[in-house]
Design a protein around this motif. Structure first.
Motif, short mmCIF file in Angstrom:
data_model
loop_
_atom_site.label_atom_id
_atom_site.label_comp_id
_atom_site.label_asym_id
_atom_site.label_seq_id
_atom_site.Cartn_x
_atom_site.Cartn_y
_atom_site.Cartn_z
N GLU A 1 23.71 57.37 -29.42
CA GLU A 1 24.96 57.40 -28.67
C GLU A 1 24.77 56.69 -27.33
O GLU A 1 24.74 57.32 -26.28
CB GLU A 1 25.41 58.85 -28.46
N ALA A 2 24.62 55.38 -27.40
CA ALA A 2 24.48 54.56 -26.19
C ALA A 2 24.82 53.13 -26.56
O ALA A 2 24.48 52.68 -27.65
CB ALA A 2 23.05 54.64 -25.67
N PRO A 3 25.49 52.42 -25.68
CA PRO A 3 25.82 51.02 -25.99
C PRO A 3 24.60 50.11 -25.96
O PRO A 3 24.54 49.12 -26.68
CB PRO A 3 26.83 50.64 -24.92
N LEU A 4 23.63 50.45 -25.13
CA LEU A 4 22.39 49.68 -25.01
C LEU A 4 21.22 50.63 -24.85
O LEU A 4 21.35 51.68 -24.22
CB LEU A 4 22.43 48.77 -23.78
N ILE A 5 20.08 50.25 -25.39
CA ILE A 5 18.86 51.03 -25.20
C ILE A 5 17.67 50.09 -25.32
O ILE A 5 17.66 49.19 -26.15
CB ILE A 5 18.76 52.21 -26.19
N SER A 6 16.69 50.29 -24.46
CA SER A 6 15.47 49.48 -24.51
C SER A 6 14.48 50.11 -25.48
O SER A 6 14.64 51.27 -25.90
CB SER A 6 14.83 49.39 -23.12
N ILE A 7 13.46 49.37 -25.82
CA ILE A 7 12.39 49.92 -26.66
C ILE A 7 11.78 51.13 -25.97
O ILE A 7 11.54 52.16 -26.61
CB ILE A 7 11.31 48.85 -26.94
N SER A 8 11.55 51.04 -24.68
CA SER A 8 10.99 52.16 -23.93
C SER A 8 11.90 53.39 -24.02
O SER A 8 11.44 54.51 -24.24
CB SER A 8 10.78 51.75 -22.47
N GLY A 9 13.20 53.18 -23.88
CA GLY A 9 14.15 54.28 -23.99
C GLY A 9 14.17 54.88 -25.39
O GLY A 9 14.27 56.10 -25.55
N LEU A 10 14.07 54.04 -26.40
CA LEU A 10 14.02 54.52 -27.78
C LEU A 10 12.76 55.35 -28.00
O LEU A 10 12.82 56.43 -28.59
CB LEU A 10 14.07 53.35 -28.76
N ARG A 11 11.63 54.85 -27.52
CA ARG A 11 10.38 55.61 -27.66
C ARG A 11 10.51 56.97 -26.99
O ARG A 11 10.09 57.99 -27.55
CB ARG A 11 9.19 54.85 -27.05
N ASP A 12 11.10 57.01 -25.80
CA ASP A 12 11.28 58.28 -25.09
C ASP A 12 12.12 59.25 -25.92
O ASP A 12 11.80 60.44 -26.01
CB ASP A 12 11.93 58.06 -23.73
N ARG A 13 13.18 58.75 -26.54
CA ARG A 13 14.03 59.61 -27.38
C ARG A 13 13.27 60.11 -28.61
O ARG A 13 13.41 61.27 -28.99
CB ARG A 13 15.28 58.87 -27.82
N LEU A 14 12.50 59.24 -29.22
CA LEU A 14 11.71 59.65 -30.39
C LEU A 14 10.64 60.66 -30.00
O LEU A 14 10.43 61.65 -30.71
CB LEU A 14 11.09 58.43 -31.07
N MET B 1 25.17 53.42 -31.73
CA MET B 1 24.48 52.25 -32.22
C MET B 1 23.58 52.70 -33.38
O MET B 1 22.85 53.67 -33.27
CB MET B 1 23.65 51.65 -31.08
N LYS B 2 23.65 51.98 -34.47
CA LYS B 2 22.84 52.30 -35.65
C LYS B 2 21.58 51.43 -35.64
O LYS B 2 21.66 50.22 -35.47
CB LYS B 2 23.65 52.02 -36.91
N LEU B 3 20.42 52.09 -35.82
CA LEU B 3 19.13 51.40 -35.85
C LEU B 3 18.34 51.84 -37.08
O LEU B 3 18.37 53.01 -37.45
CB LEU B 3 18.31 51.74 -34.60
N THR B 4 17.63 50.89 -37.66
CA THR B 4 16.68 51.22 -38.73
C THR B 4 15.29 51.22 -38.10
O THR B 4 14.89 50.22 -37.49
CB THR B 4 16.74 50.18 -39.86
N ILE B 5 14.60 52.32 -38.22
CA ILE B 5 13.27 52.46 -37.63
C ILE B 5 12.25 52.52 -38.77
O ILE B 5 12.39 53.33 -39.68
CB ILE B 5 13.15 53.76 -36.79
N LYS B 6 11.24 51.66 -38.68
CA LYS B 6 10.17 51.65 -39.69
C LYS B 6 8.85 51.99 -39.01
O LYS B 6 8.60 51.58 -37.87
CB LYS B 6 10.08 50.28 -40.36
N TYR B 7 8.03 52.74 -39.73
CA TYR B 7 6.72 53.15 -39.23
C TYR B 7 5.66 52.64 -40.19
O TYR B 7 5.80 52.74 -41.40
CB TYR B 7 6.65 54.68 -39.15
N PHE B 8 4.56 52.12 -39.64
CA PHE B 8 3.52 51.54 -40.46
C PHE B 8 2.15 52.17 -40.18
O PHE B 8 1.91 52.70 -39.09
CB PHE B 8 3.44 50.02 -40.21
N ALA B 9 1.29 52.08 -41.19
CA ALA B 9 -0.13 52.46 -41.11
C ALA B 9 -0.29 53.90 -40.63
O ALA B 9 0.35 54.80 -41.16
CB ALA B 9 -0.90 51.47 -40.26
N SER B 10 -1.16 54.12 -39.64
CA SER B 10 -1.46 55.49 -39.21
C SER B 10 -0.25 56.19 -38.61
O SER B 10 -0.14 57.41 -38.69
CB SER B 10 -2.61 55.49 -38.20
N ILE B 11 0.68 55.45 -38.04
CA ILE B 11 1.90 56.07 -37.50
C ILE B 11 2.71 56.66 -38.64
O ILE B 11 3.17 57.80 -38.56
CB ILE B 11 2.73 55.04 -36.68
N ARG B 12 2.87 55.91 -39.72
CA ARG B 12 3.59 56.40 -40.89
C ARG B 12 2.91 57.64 -41.46
O ARG B 12 3.57 58.63 -41.78
CB ARG B 12 3.65 55.30 -41.96
#
Length: 85
Positions: free
Chosen positions: A25-38, A1-12
């Motif tokens: 490499e997953a058919p589905l992922i939650s925001i929580s799962g994405l955060r864990d991977r990052l 799955m292709k995702l565009t991730i943007k970071y703003f302010a102090s995170i950037r």
């Protein structure tokens, strides 16, 4: 799955980038799962995206909860809460 991730302010600023494109490499992922991977990528990510920190998330310009499930080609934005004064 292709995702565009943007970071703003102090995170950037702390990550040293405004945007990236990820292939997950997953058919589905939650925001929580994405955060864990990052977070697993390194100490900078772990510091600024830790689930204990007040990080807001929008998907395709709409605010979402950590349980929101992402779809192919979603745009995910991470930003700190806005403070005023």
């Amino acid at each position: 799955m292709k995702l565009t991730i943007k970071y703003f302010a102090s995170i950037r600023e702390k990550l040293g980038m405004a945007q990236e494109t990820l292939e997950i490499e997953a058919p589905l992922i939650s925001i929580s799962g994405l955060r864990d991977r990052l977070i697993a990528r390194g100490p900078h990510e772990a510091e600024v995206l830790d689930s204990a920190r007040p990080v807001r998330v929008a998907v395709n310009h709409e605010m979402v909860a950590d349980t929101f499930v992402l779809r192919q080609d979603s745009e995910v934005a991470f930003f700190p809460p806005v403070t005023g004064g």
